[in-house]
Design a protein around this motif. Sequence first.
Motif, PDB file in Angstrom:
ATOM      1  N   GLY A 254       0.816  -1.210   0.000  1.00 51.86           N
ATOM      2  CA  GLY A 254       0.000   0.000   0.000  1.00 51.86           C
ATOM      3  C   GLY A 254       0.846   1.255   0.000  1.00 51.86           C
ATOM      4  O   GLY A 254       0.639   2.178  -0.796  1.00 51.86           O
ATOM      5  N   VAL A 255       1.848   1.277   0.887  1.00 49.71           N
ATOM      6  CA  VAL A 255       2.705   2.463   0.959  1.00 49.71           C
ATOM      7  C   VAL A 255       3.490   2.628  -0.323  1.00 49.71           C
ATOM      8  O   VAL A 255       3.702   3.748  -0.814  1.00 49.71           O
ATOM      9  N   PHE A 278       1.280   0.218 -11.719  1.00 52.46           N
ATOM     10  CA  PHE A 278       0.170   0.279 -10.782  1.00 52.46           C
ATOM     11  C   PHE A 278      -0.686  -0.974 -10.864  1.00 52.46           C
ATOM     12  O   PHE A 278      -1.150  -1.503  -9.850  1.00 52.46           O
ATOM     13  N   ILE A 279      -0.895  -1.443 -12.083  1.00 53.18           N
ATOM     14  CA  ILE A 279      -1.735  -2.625 -12.210  1.00 53.18           C
ATOM     15  C   ILE A 279      -1.037  -3.833 -11.581  1.00 53.18           C
ATOM     16  O   ILE A 279      -1.672  -4.630 -10.871  1.00 53.18           O
ATOM     17  N   GLY A 280       0.284  -3.909 -11.833  1.00 54.25           N
ATOM     18  CA  GLY A 280       1.021  -5.013 -11.210  1.00 54.25           C
ATOM     19  C   GLY A 280       0.937  -4.945  -9.699  1.00 54.25           C
ATOM     20  O   GLY A 280       0.614  -5.925  -9.008  1.00 54.25           O
ATOM     21  N   LEU A 285      -1.502  -6.354  -4.485  1.00 51.22           N
ATOM     22  CA  LEU A 285      -2.285  -5.896  -3.332  1.00 51.22           C
ATOM     23  C   LEU A 285      -3.560  -6.719  -3.206  1.00 51.22           C
ATOM     24  O   LEU A 285      -3.988  -7.064  -2.092  1.00 51.22           O
ATOM     25  N   LEU A 286      -4.153  -7.039  -4.351  1.00 51.54           N
ATOM     26  CA  LEU A 286      -5.379  -7.835  -4.311  1.00 51.54           C
ATOM     27  C   LEU A 286      -5.128  -9.194  -3.680  1.00 51.54           C
ATOM     28  O   LEU A 286      -5.847  -9.628  -2.780  1.00 51.54           O
ATOM     29  N   ILE A 340     -12.206  -2.963  -5.511  1.00 48.88           N
ATOM     30  CA  ILE A 340     -11.608  -2.073  -6.503  1.00 48.88           C
ATOM     31  C   ILE A 340     -10.667  -2.842  -7.417  1.00 48.88           C
ATOM     32  O   ILE A 340     -10.643  -2.654  -8.628  1.00 48.88           O
ATOM     33  N   LEU A 341      -9.877  -3.713  -6.821  1.00 46.63           N
ATOM     34  CA  LEU A 341      -8.818  -4.339  -7.596  1.00 46.63           C
ATOM     35  C   LEU A 341      -9.289  -5.563  -8.362  1.00 46.63           C
ATOM     36  O   LEU A 341      -8.606  -6.050  -9.248  1.00 46.63           O
ATOM     37  N   PHE A 342     -10.434  -6.075  -7.969  1.00 47.56           N
ATOM     38  CA  PHE A 342     -10.885  -7.305  -8.605  1.00 47.56           C
ATOM     39  C   PHE A 342     -11.355  -7.062 -10.029  1.00 47.56           C
ATOM     40  O   PHE A 342     -11.102  -7.873 -10.923  1.00 47.56           O
TER      41      PHE A 342
END
Lengths: 447, 327, 298
Positions: A254-255, A278-280, A285-286, A340-342
Amino acid sequence: MDIIKRKKELVKEFSPMLEKTSLISKLWIVVLIAIISVGIYAFYLQFINGHKITGMRDNVVWGIYIINFIFFVGISYSGAFITGVLHFFKGSWKYSIARIIKIITVLSLIVGPIFILLCIGRLDRLHYLFIYPRIQSPITWDIIAIMTDLIGCFIYLYLTFIPDFAILRDTADLKVPRWQKNVYKVLAIGYQDTASQRERLHKITEIMSVMIIAMAIVAYTVLAWIFSLTLQPGWNSTIFAPYFIIAGLYSGVGVIIISMYLIRKIYKLEKYIRKIHFIGAGIVLLIISLLFGYFTFSEYFAKWFSHKTNDEELLNTLFSRYFWEFILANYIGVLVPIVILFFKKLRTIKSITFAAVIAVLGLWLNRYLIVIPTLETPYIPIQDTRPEFIFYTATWIEYALSFAGIAAFILMFKLIMKFVPIIPMSGIIDQERCEENKTNNTTNQVQ
Amino acid sequence: MKNNKIEKSGTNRRNFLRLGFISTITVATGASLFSNLIIEEEPDSSGEKMRLLTPEGKIVEVDATYINKYPEAHITPAESRKGIPDRKFVMVIDLAKCKNARNCVETCQKEHQLDYNEEFLKIQLMQDNKEADPYWFPKPCYHCDSPPCVTVCPTGATFKREDNIVLVDAERCIGCKFCVTSCPYSARIFNWGHKEKFDNKDIPYSPETGIPATEGTIMKCDFCPDMLRQGKLPHCAQSCPMGVIYFGDKNEDIVTNGEETVRFSKLIKERSGYRHLEHLGTKPNVYYLPAVNRQFPLERGFNVDEDIIERYKNVEYVKDLKKQGKI
Amino acid sequence: MKRDLYKYPFITSFVIVLLLSNFSLAQENDVSNYRIGFNFNTVKQYDNSRLLELNFIATNKKDRKDKIPVNNAEIKFFNVLNDDKVLLGKVYTTNEGVAQLILPENQNYLIDDDGNILLIAFFEGTNSLEAETAEISVKDLHLELNLTEIDSVKTALVSAFTMNKLGEKIPVEDLEISFYVQAMLSKMKIEEGTISDGSYEFKFPTDIPGDVNGNLIVYSMVVEHDEYWNVTQKENANWGVFHKQTMKEKNTLWSAVAPLWMYTVLTIMLVGVWANYVYTIINLIKIKKEGDEIKLKI
């Protein structure tokens, strides 16, 4: 590819970051210094008056300081883990963010232990930890782990700085103060980018990467053991160490995402920090948020289902006094990033950063809910009349120092960015060299 | 006219003087009455002076030739790590006799120079389940045989001695408070700020007395080794009016509460002595005799200050009593 | 005006009286509120000396727990027979209000025909304290305690007798006696009995640990008897069954020295990690050397 020419190009591209400080940047530095000064004043008050001006009392003896400690150290260990792993990936994309992650690792490992020092009652006796250590104590393990890890991460960061220092040293017209140029010269330790030097550097970096991964896991496990090796309800859990590692990774990624977003925006590095990063990071993160949700659920579900008396008391406080913190940390903090990430459509740079912010805040609250409620529901019921001895409420001193810690982190980050380009120039050159060799090989093969 | 004026001013002056005289007397009376009331309520509690009657019939106060003749030789922190040889101290608390007189708490506080709210020995009101009556539960430090607090101390400031006693060396403690979070019995307390009593350097510090304490360190019940070295019972056992606290040596297998002296093993066997939270594996050295055949009704224990009864407001029984308006 | 003059004196005098009485009530310094206790006791100790003890303590009539000892009061101990008065000693009471006098075994007492020794403790009295006298009539009891094995059974034997004027031993009849064993902080009662025909014996319990060497100190005591007052005797025996704790816990989590495997694991891990650091630094130095060489060449 003319390497020397390429290096000059890159220096030209990145030197403005080193040479100039924009007005906004200067303002920010002033603001950060102001926040840190408030923090120093708060520390001075605490040093003079003792810990009674914090919110900690005889039952909840650990408060926000230790929460910040495990939070920052978690970020650091996850950064170390991720850089170590990243090293073994092949691809141009890793170079852009590698340095950011390494800097985060080192800086949070500097800020974190400062918080634990704030929690110590007699700072004038700190050296006793080294004169009279007891190796049965998890705190001794933690000190050894943090010191070892700090030195390791520092060396690891420095190894990636060396080629860049060499490039900067060789740039004659760099408009930086003389002392800075001298520092570049000394720290570049005579690196001339010869093949043998490059090979040697790669070799030791590779070994360090393996070591860093192992150390990160061991060190954060030791920190989790400070809690899980005690008898207290809510802490004495068998899965605490893996849980902490996943949680650390959660906040760490996250950071990292937040830093990527800010650096990309402020320094206009859209060319290097691209959407794919960011997508990676978002996908990582997901996955981690799913794992984190799973671990959190396992912890609480088992307690709820088997409803031992002390566990039940603990869960009662979570669902009554800490209701909103619980919802924010373990429901919103887990579900919102997952949602969000899904969905591919929802993955934009801004939304991923938003998910990262929610993740980081949720995780801080999760740490709070791990440390404080257990101390408020001990085996022997608290039978006291003084409210500050029954419940924990942090005072402004603790909050001031927390914000000062965050401000110190940001300030140090900014200062390092003025010292070394945030995108490793040598990394870019390495990558282009690699690609060139690949195309040469393919053309040779074709031929 | 003039005479009138002079007379009037003279009278005014006189009145003023009279008024002043009366008001001073009233104030003095009021003050003495007020202080009298205070004096009547507060017993002679300084602990450092004793009242004697001279043969001439005068009551005087002298410095108490400190009744505690410890130490003959100062026990330094290094020496305090070895215990009293060949002893294994143990305490037995008879819950059937405890009526929350709190003499133990108060004497302990006096002898260890503790403030009102600092308690090494706490009296809890425990209710095991809804059907059972609660009982008064004095809880000192248990000086466990497998002490979790000693295990986690990073500097060895707290240590377990050969005579079973777990002490704190406040000169080595760095105040990390790990031991406080580690003790499942909440036996330890922390000095959160500086207090004047810490500046009293008359007595050299010894972990066996714990006086003077220091800011930023831990303190707890220490089984009064200074008394034990003089062959006396710890202060709590001595001061209990009901003889609730028995203390002795497991090696000798004898415990005493000052009046009765009994075989420790016999006492535990016959009265079914148990240890609190035995399943945690700490192996405490304080045994409890169950609260059966109580000598006093529970309500006797509520004969204490309001703020102390407030502490027990979460116990089911107390909630019921409050509902019925008995408290 | 005239009325004022009347009013004020009344009020002022009333107030002054209140003040004075307040000041006197404020400190509980009035001796008349205390009852003076003058308690005389005697103990014949195990070395056959006789202890005379006098407690001179004032107790608050309203609060029995408020006790003030009388210190530095001169107490004279006398042994009286008819008109003969022998001063045995003069002692001053301590800060605890106790005056003690120990008379040796060979003290010659004035004994009356029944064999009683009349002892008197006397306080002369001062202007504010009245004179006090207390009397004890005590018969000298000889108590002997023996711990022997009779037919390989550990037995405690006590014999009690008095000596008459002719020096004959007269065994004592119907005397209650208790037996104690010395513990660290107190004495534990192990037996109670009545002496008949001058002796009493009982089988000594075989499960008392005693001290670290198995030594036991056994007391036989006559307590607060009308004729003999207090008599104690003491004897040593190595009849303790001390179980020495052979299991010495070392190398545990809470001992000063940790379990060995902890040292081993920690050393291995630290050596591994720091060896890597050293290796890294050595390589960095080599890089530097190479760089310096190249520079020299240029």
